[in-house]
Design a protein around this motif. Structure first.
Motif, PDB file in Angstrom:
ATOM      1  N   ALA A  22       0.843  -1.201   0.000  1.00  0.00           N
ATOM      2  CA  ALA A  22       0.000   0.000   0.000  1.00  0.00           C
ATOM      3  C   ALA A  22       0.873   1.244   0.000  1.00  0.00           C
ATOM      4  CB  ALA A  22      -0.909  -0.014   1.219  1.00  0.00           C
ATOM      5  N   ASP A  23       0.449   2.228  -0.758  1.00  0.00           N
ATOM      6  CA  ASP A  23       1.239   3.450  -0.907  1.00  0.00           C
ATOM      7  C   ASP A  23       0.275   4.535  -1.374  1.00  0.00           C
ATOM      8  OD1 ASP A  23       2.851   5.520  -1.804  1.00  0.00           O
ATOM      9  OD2 ASP A  23       4.333   4.205  -2.710  1.00  0.00           O
ATOM     10  N   PRO A  24       0.161   5.618  -0.633  1.00  0.00           N
ATOM     11  CA  PRO A  24      -0.815   6.644  -1.029  1.00  0.00           C
ATOM     12  C   PRO A  24      -0.554   7.239  -2.420  1.00  0.00           C
ATOM     13  CG  PRO A  24       0.497   7.356   0.884  1.00  0.00           C
ATOM     14  CD  PRO A  24       0.867   5.941   0.614  1.00  0.00           C
ATOM     15  N   ALA A  25       0.665   7.086  -2.925  1.00  0.00           N
ATOM     16  CA  ALA A  25       0.968   7.600  -4.267  1.00  0.00           C
ATOM     17  C   ALA A  25       0.483   6.652  -5.364  1.00  0.00           C
ATOM     18  CB  ALA A  25       2.477   7.812  -4.409  1.00  0.00           C
ATOM     19  N   CYS A  26       0.031   5.464  -4.975  1.00  0.00           N
ATOM     20  CA  CYS A  26      -0.364   4.467  -5.970  1.00  0.00           C
ATOM     21  C   CYS A  26      -1.863   4.414  -6.137  1.00  0.00           C
ATOM     22  CB  CYS A  26       0.122   3.075  -5.546  1.00  0.00           C
ATOM     23  SG  CYS A  26       1.901   2.936  -5.621  1.00  0.00           S
ATOM     24  N   PHE A  72       8.773  -1.185 -16.098  1.00  0.00           N
ATOM     25  CA  PHE A  72       7.384  -0.730 -16.136  1.00  0.00           C
ATOM     26  C   PHE A  72       7.137   0.508 -15.270  1.00  0.00           C
ATOM     27  CE2 PHE A  72       6.182  -4.189 -18.709  1.00  0.00           C
ATOM     28  CZ  PHE A  72       6.883  -5.291 -18.284  1.00  0.00           C
ATOM     29  N   GLY A  73       8.121   0.905 -14.505  1.00  0.00           N
ATOM     30  CA  GLY A  73       7.969   2.111 -13.695  1.00  0.00           C
ATOM     31  C   GLY A  73       6.978   1.937 -12.572  1.00  0.00           C
ATOM     32  N   ILE A  74       6.844   0.731 -12.042  1.00  0.00           N
ATOM     33  CA  ILE A  74       5.917   0.492 -10.929  1.00  0.00           C
ATOM     34  C   ILE A  74       6.545   0.967  -9.630  1.00  0.00           C
ATOM     35  CG2 ILE A  74       4.743  -1.441 -12.003  1.00  0.00           C
ATOM     36  CD1 ILE A  74       6.630  -3.297 -10.419  1.00  0.00           C
ATOM     37  N   ALA A  75       5.719   1.063  -8.596  1.00  0.00           N
ATOM     38  CA  ALA A  75       6.231   1.530  -7.306  1.00  0.00           C
ATOM     39  C   ALA A  75       6.780   0.368  -6.487  1.00  0.00           C
ATOM     40  CB  ALA A  75       5.142   2.260  -6.538  1.00  0.00           C
ATOM     41  N   HIS A  76       5.990  -0.679  -6.319  1.00  0.00           N
ATOM     42  CA  HIS A  76       6.388  -1.797  -5.459  1.00  0.00           C
ATOM     43  C   HIS A  76       5.899  -3.099  -6.072  1.00  0.00           C
ATOM     44  CE1 HIS A  76       6.853   1.391  -2.506  1.00  0.00           C
ATOM     45  NE2 HIS A  76       5.584   1.688  -2.648  1.00  0.00           N
ATOM     46  N   VAL A  97       1.524  -6.134  -7.249  1.00  0.00           N
ATOM     47  CA  VAL A  97       2.219  -4.960  -7.781  1.00  0.00           C
ATOM     48  C   VAL A  97       1.391  -3.723  -7.468  1.00  0.00           C
ATOM     49  CG1 VAL A  97       3.003  -3.791  -9.877  1.00  0.00           C
ATOM     50  CG2 VAL A  97       3.218  -6.270  -9.698  1.00  0.00           C
ATOM     51  N   SER A  98       2.035  -2.683  -6.990  1.00  0.00           N
ATOM     52  CA  SER A  98       1.313  -1.405  -6.859  1.00  0.00           C
ATOM     53  C   SER A  98       2.036  -0.354  -7.706  1.00  0.00           C
ATOM     54  CB  SER A  98       1.204  -0.966  -5.399  1.00  0.00           C
ATOM     55  OG  SER A  98       2.466  -0.883  -4.781  1.00  0.00           O
ATOM     56  N   ALA A  99       1.247   0.504  -8.323  1.00  0.00           N
ATOM     57  CA  ALA A  99       1.794   1.490  -9.258  1.00  0.00           C
ATOM     58  C   ALA A  99       0.875   2.702  -9.270  1.00  0.00           C
ATOM     59  CB  ALA A  99       1.886   0.892 -10.657  1.00  0.00           C
ATOM     60  N   THR A 100       1.365   3.751  -9.901  1.00  0.00           N
ATOM     61  CA  THR A 100       0.534   4.954 -10.015  1.00  0.00           C
ATOM     62  C   THR A 100      -0.757   4.629 -10.764  1.00  0.00           C
ATOM     63  OG1 THR A 100       2.569   6.231 -10.124  1.00  0.00           O
ATOM     64  CG2 THR A 100       0.543   7.369 -10.737  1.00  0.00           C
ATOM     65  N   HIS A 101      -0.604   3.917 -11.898  1.00  0.00           N
ATOM     66  CA  HIS A 101      -1.769   3.615 -12.741  1.00  0.00           C
ATOM     67  C   HIS A 101      -1.888   2.124 -13.001  1.00  0.00           C
ATOM     68  CE1 HIS A 101      -2.194   7.882 -13.438  1.00  0.00           C
ATOM     69  NE2 HIS A 101      -0.992   7.962 -13.940  1.00  0.00           N
ATOM     70  N   ARG A 102      -3.072   1.710 -13.456  1.00  0.00           N
ATOM     71  CA  ARG A 102      -3.339   0.282 -13.609  1.00  0.00           C
ATOM     72  C   ARG A 102      -2.541  -0.348 -14.761  1.00  0.00           C
ATOM     73  NH1 ARG A 102      -7.225   2.964 -16.211  1.00  0.00           N
ATOM     74  NH2 ARG A 102      -8.250   2.145 -18.081  1.00  0.00           N
TER      75      ARG A 102
END
Lengths: 162, 280
Positions: A22-26, A72-76, A97-102
């Motif tokens: 979990a990440d508020p930026a994602c 892919f530039g994902i966060a985590h 995987v968590s990322a800014t966008h789907r």
């Protein structure tokens, strides 16, 4: 920060693993679960076992996660894989995987599970309803080796449909 | 608790005084680069070779995970800085690739004496009592100090250690840190090792998994073998065990890393033959 890959010997706790990403930026989270199914290549499977060469598997899995982050530039991203005996319906593997966008979350998740299946030194032994058992991808290739691409030995028959 | 430890072998130099690539010189059946990576492997989660950007695809260095220098003409300190930039939260066990007499015992001694609360842990040379910067552990806290040092126009890693809060220890084996920068120094090191013909036999450990484990009837084995490569080793074992898998469908791992079937085996190597995988 969560370890990118771990082996577990008890049922995978998806909720805890997901929480660690979990990440508020994602804005997007994508996950894959591999379940133990009751059939493979025409045979009824009763249960199965996974075995792994853990030090190398962990190293290679960490590299795969790093590749996914870079590509892919994902966060985590994180992954957990069971070893030991599993019953039908249990979770064998989880990738999150968590990322800014789907878009990148989906792609990275697919990449990670595909690479894990091809590259990690993990083996599966199925126990069939008729009493037989066998190491997946090993039994049928015993006497008839075929050409492989240099990097990845993987299944000869139909790929496991997931 | 100590920071996670990664390994770095410095192989980005020009070997000008040696006249040939020091990393490629052979020590007891392996190149110096392979030997250094092998010494690191049991102690670190991941190991990298430090390279100049133009060395990226070079045959010897291309086999390993790499960290490219981000600055030119700074000497070995550039390798350490690039590694810390890439993985700032890790501690780094740094080895030069021109220490032909470095042994596992000396490295184990360094790690037991590691003081993670200081910026680094290094040996004091038995010759001149100065710190040896290229067989040392650099803690994550040293990253800022190293960057500032270089920003001031300095580049000598030995002088950095002299001026920083580091743990200095005495080397248990005074020859282990002899470095070979010239052909004469290399010849002297080799005569200490009694020359470098490939030994007739070596002791290796083999771990078996899955179908190979069932066919060997055991999970692990330590043996003395005349096999010089994993290919020869598998052939030897396949004469003894009813292995049904052809080497064409196997991969090989040496010391917990994917390896080459033609790699020279050395004493103490841990080998795993990897049957077709079925994870996920």
């Amino acid at each position: 920060m969560t370890a990118p890959f771990r082996f577990v010997r008890v049922p995978i706790d998806v909720s805890a693993l997901r929480g660690a990403l979990a990440d508020p930026a994602c804005g997007g989270y994508a996950a894959f679960e591999g379940w133990v199914r009751d059939h493979n290549e025409g045979q009824r499977v009763r249960h199965l076992e996974y075995e792994a060469y853990e030090p190398l598997a962990v190293r290679e899995a960490e590299r795969i996660v790093e590749e996914a982050v870079a590509r892919f530039g994902i966060a985590h991203a994180a992954c957990a894989h069971r070893v030991g005996d599993l019953r039908i319906g249990e979770l064998a593997v989880w990738v999150g995987v968590s990322a800014t966008h789907r878009d990148e979350a989906f792609r990275a998740c697919r990449y990670i599970i595909d690479e894990i299946k091809h590259r990690l030194p993990i083996w599966k032994k199925e126990h069939y309803a008729n009493g037989d058992s066998g190491w997946v991808n090993c039994e049928r290739c015993a006497t008839a080796p075929r050409a492989h691409d240099a990097g990845h030995p993987h299944g000869h028959g139909k790929p496991d449909a997931v | 608790m100590s920071a996670p430890l990664y390994g770095l072998v410095l192989a980005g130099g020009r070997s000008s005084r040696m006249g040939q690539d020091k990393a490629a010189l052979r020590v007891g059946g392996r190149t110096q680069l392979e030997q250094a990576m092998t010494l690191l492997a049991p102690h670190v989660a991941r190991a990298f070779v430090s390279v100049r950007p133009d060395q990226r695809s070079e045959a010897l260095r291309g086999r390993f995970e790499q960290i490219e220098d981000t600055r030119e003409n700074l000497g070995p300190i550039a390798g350490i800085i690039a590694a810390q930039e890439r993985y700032p939260d890790c501690a780094w066990l740094v080895l030069a690739c021109d220490l032909p007499l470095l042994d596992a015992a000396t490295l184990e001694f360094l790690l037991r004496a590691r003081a993670p609360e200081r910026l680094a842990t290094a040996f004091r040379s038995s010759h001149d009592r100065l710190p040896e910067p290229l067989c040392a552990v650099y803690e994550p806290a040293s990253r800022g100090a190293l960057a500032a040092y270089v920003a001031r126009g300095q580049n000598c890693p030995r002088k950095f250690l002299l001026g920083a809060d580091v743990q200095l220890i005495d080397e248990p084996n005074p020859r282990a840190l002899d470095n070979a920068n010239t052909p004469e120094e290399y010849a002297s090191a080799m005569s200490t090792l009694d020359g470098a013909p490939v030994a007739a036999t070596r002791r290796v450990t083999v771990q078996y998994f899955a179908l190979l484990r069932e066919q060997a009837g055991r999970g692990t084995e330590s043996l003395v073998t005349a096999a010089r490569t994993p290919r020869e080793l598998y052939a030897e074992l396949a004469r003894r065990y009813p292995f049904s898998l052809d080497p064409a469908v196997l991969r090989v791992a040496i010391n917990s890393e994917f390896g080459d079937w033609s790699a020279p085996l050395a004493d103490g190597d841990a080998i795993v033959f990897i049957p077709p995988v079925a994870g996920g």
